[in-house]
Design a protein around this motif. Sequence first.
Motif, mmCIF file in Angstrom:
data_model
loop_
_atom_site.group_PDB
_atom_site.id
_atom_site.type_symbol
_atom_site.label_atom_id
_atom_site.label_comp_id
_atom_site.label_asym_id
_atom_site.label_seq_id
_atom_site.Cartn_x
_atom_site.Cartn_y
_atom_site.Cartn_z
ATOM 1 N N ILE A 6 71.182 -91.372 47.498
ATOM 2 C CA ILE A 6 70.057 -91.103 48.390
ATOM 3 C C ILE A 6 68.785 -91.652 47.776
ATOM 4 O O ILE A 6 68.471 -91.362 46.609
ATOM 5 C CB ILE A 6 69.888 -89.583 48.616
ATOM 6 C CG1 ILE A 6 71.169 -88.972 49.186
ATOM 7 C CG2 ILE A 6 68.701 -89.294 49.525
ATOM 8 C CD1 ILE A 6 71.162 -87.446 49.206
ATOM 9 N N THR A 7 68.020 -92.432 48.527
ATOM 10 C CA THR A 7 66.696 -92.849 48.065
ATOM 11 C C THR A 7 65.656 -91.860 48.594
ATOM 12 O O THR A 7 65.833 -91.247 49.639
ATOM 13 C CB THR A 7 66.343 -94.273 48.532
ATOM 14 O OG1 THR A 7 66.232 -94.308 49.965
ATOM 15 C CG2 THR A 7 67.418 -95.270 48.092
ATOM 16 N N GLY A 8 64.582 -91.708 47.834
ATOM 17 C CA GLY A 8 63.529 -90.780 48.255
ATOM 18 C C GLY A 8 63.995 -89.339 48.285
ATOM 19 O O GLY A 8 63.704 -88.596 49.224
ATOM 20 N N ALA A 9 64.698 -88.911 47.228
ATOM 21 C CA ALA A 9 65.342 -87.590 47.233
ATOM 22 C C ALA A 9 64.491 -86.492 46.603
ATOM 23 O O ALA A 9 64.965 -85.374 46.432
ATOM 24 C CB ALA A 9 66.684 -87.667 46.506
ATOM 25 N N SER A 10 63.239 -86.775 46.268
ATOM 26 C CA SER A 10 62.436 -85.774 45.566
ATOM 27 C C SER A 10 61.903 -84.689 46.481
ATOM 28 O O SER A 10 61.507 -83.608 46.013
ATOM 29 C CB SER A 10 61.265 -86.443 44.833
ATOM 30 O OG SER A 10 60.372 -87.057 45.764
ATOM 31 N N SER A 11 61.881 -84.930 47.794
ATOM 32 C CA SER A 11 61.327 -83.941 48.723
ATOM 33 C C SER A 11 61.820 -84.232 50.137
ATOM 34 O O SER A 11 62.509 -85.231 50.379
ATOM 35 C CB SER A 11 59.785 -83.968 48.698
ATOM 36 O OG SER A 11 59.300 -85.232 49.140
ATOM 37 N N GLY A 12 61.452 -83.345 51.058
ATOM 38 C CA GLY A 12 61.699 -83.580 52.475
ATOM 39 C C GLY A 12 63.147 -83.807 52.832
ATOM 40 O O GLY A 12 64.056 -83.122 52.354
ATOM 41 N N ARG A 33 61.239 -92.093 42.638
ATOM 42 C CA ARG A 33 60.336 -92.859 41.768
ATOM 43 C C ARG A 33 60.053 -92.123 40.464
ATOM 44 O O ARG A 33 59.949 -92.735 39.407
ATOM 45 C CB ARG A 33 59.016 -93.151 42.486
ATOM 46 C CG ARG A 33 59.137 -94.188 43.603
ATOM 47 C CD ARG A 33 57.807 -94.439 44.265
ATOM 48 N NE ARG A 33 57.307 -93.239 44.945
ATOM 49 C CZ ARG A 33 56.117 -93.151 45.528
ATOM 50 N NH1 ARG A 33 55.292 -94.176 45.500
ATOM 51 N NH2 ARG A 33 55.757 -92.032 46.141
ATOM 52 N N ASP A 34 59.906 -90.791 40.532
ATOM 53 C CA ASP A 34 59.577 -89.981 39.360
ATOM 54 C C ASP A 34 60.659 -88.920 39.165
ATOM 55 O O ASP A 34 60.628 -87.878 39.811
ATOM 56 C CB ASP A 34 58.212 -89.315 39.556
ATOM 57 C CG ASP A 34 57.783 -88.479 38.364
ATOM 58 O OD1 ASP A 34 58.538 -88.416 37.374
ATOM 59 O OD2 ASP A 34 56.692 -87.876 38.429
ATOM 60 N N PRO A 35 61.632 -89.178 38.293
ATOM 61 C CA PRO A 35 62.741 -88.232 38.107
ATOM 62 C C PRO A 35 62.304 -86.835 37.665
ATOM 63 O O PRO A 35 63.071 -85.884 37.833
ATOM 64 C CB PRO A 35 63.600 -88.913 37.036
ATOM 65 C CG PRO A 35 63.285 -90.360 37.162
ATOM 66 C CD PRO A 35 61.827 -90.406 37.515
ATOM 67 N N ASP A 53 62.748 -96.925 42.406
ATOM 68 C CA ASP A 53 61.564 -97.199 43.218
ATOM 69 C C ASP A 53 61.898 -98.412 44.072
ATOM 70 O O ASP A 53 62.152 -99.497 43.537
ATOM 71 C CB ASP A 53 60.366 -97.483 42.314
ATOM 72 C CG ASP A 53 59.085 -97.786 43.076
ATOM 73 O OD1 ASP A 53 59.144 -98.024 44.306
ATOM 74 O OD2 ASP A 53 58.012 -97.810 42.437
ATOM 75 N N VAL A 54 61.932 -98.235 45.377
ATOM 76 C CA VAL A 54 62.382 -99.329 46.244
ATOM 77 C C VAL A 54 61.461 -100.538 46.184
ATOM 78 O O VAL A 54 61.834 -101.628 46.637
ATOM 79 C CB VAL A 54 62.552 -98.866 47.716
ATOM 80 C CG1 VAL A 54 63.621 -97.801 47.827
ATOM 81 C CG2 VAL A 54 61.226 -98.396 48.307
ATOM 82 N N ALA A 57 62.024 -103.978 42.012
ATOM 83 C CA ALA A 57 63.337 -104.612 42.161
ATOM 84 C C ALA A 57 64.271 -104.311 41.000
ATOM 85 O O ALA A 57 65.473 -104.117 41.197
ATOM 86 C CB ALA A 57 63.171 -106.123 42.329
ATOM 87 N N ALA A 58 63.750 -104.261 39.786
ATOM 88 C CA ALA A 58 64.611 -104.058 38.619
ATOM 89 C C ALA A 58 65.233 -102.669 38.597
ATOM 90 O O ALA A 58 66.318 -102.480 38.028
ATOM 91 C CB ALA A 58 63.808 -104.291 37.338
ATOM 92 N N SER A 59 64.557 -101.699 39.199
ATOM 93 C CA SER A 59 65.075 -100.324 39.161
ATOM 94 C C SER A 59 66.269 -100.123 40.087
ATOM 95 O O SER A 59 67.028 -99.159 39.920
ATOM 96 C CB SER A 59 63.969 -99.332 39.549
ATOM 97 O OG SER A 59 63.696 -99.368 40.940
ATOM 98 N N ILE A 60 66.454 -101.010 41.057
ATOM 99 C CA ILE A 60 67.482 -100.800 42.086
ATOM 100 C C ILE A 60 68.897 -101.006 41.537
ATOM 101 O O ILE A 60 69.729 -100.086 41.599
ATOM 102 C CB ILE A 60 67.188 -101.670 43.320
ATOM 103 C CG1 ILE A 60 65.869 -101.217 43.964
ATOM 104 C CG2 ILE A 60 68.345 -101.591 44.320
ATOM 105 C CD1 ILE A 60 65.370 -102.127 45.073
#
Length: 270
Positions: A6-12, A33-35, A53-54, A57-60
Amino acid sequence: MKTILITGASSGIGEATARHFQANGWNVIATMRDPSKGDALAALDNVAVVRLDVTDAASIPAAVSAGIDRFGKIDVLLNNAGYGAYGALEAFTMDRIRRQFDTNVIGLLEVTKAVLPHMRQNRSGTIINISSIGGQITFPLGTLYHGTKFAVEGLSEALHFELEPLGIRVRIVEPGMIRTNFGGSSFDFAMDESLSDYAPTAEAMGRLFGKLASNPSTPETVAEVIWNAAHETSDRLRFRAGADAERLLDERKSLGDPSFIEGIKKLMRE
């Protein structure tokens, strides 16, 4: 045991979905973005919190590899990360315009590309892209946001044809108004005081959004729809989330352009 990334899993919606799948026996790769914002999720069994962080690029590929190393396989990808940019087009710098498309469209494509070789090798997998009622209908001052969500709808439908022969399913989830931080950190509003010609439209949009958001659905409502989309075995492409999504999308489909657009204008005048 199956695994979802899941991307953007920190909230919502992302966090609610992570909790829903974990509670139902899945492995969860909860990326953000911020674990440090995922400590509560990381405390759960079978949840890996990974930095992604979408727009980096390197983080993907690093996040995808970390997820596969931990759980062995990715069965479902949920492209959830995104935000909404609203305001007069003239009020946005090109940097802010690019950021909206880099996050909601290019980032989604990069994450999908990173996961596809794995799913293609396995000849199985499901990609679920979070769109919006804003991917089928538009509101004034939403040029950028709606542009990205219409793009998500189009690229998802094309991928649906492209990937089906490889055993990979594509789903689109279209939430209506949701009780999340979309109006906070996930919202970018631009208005320049020198552009006073747009002020009446901005005031009308404030009233309209107030009406539309009077009874929002919960993130958990969307998480349940995502669960259903992940388990759907037919070739169904679109899944609506929320009573308002059902109503507005039905109206958009049945009324046609002139009547629906006039209806939006009427709501803005009231």
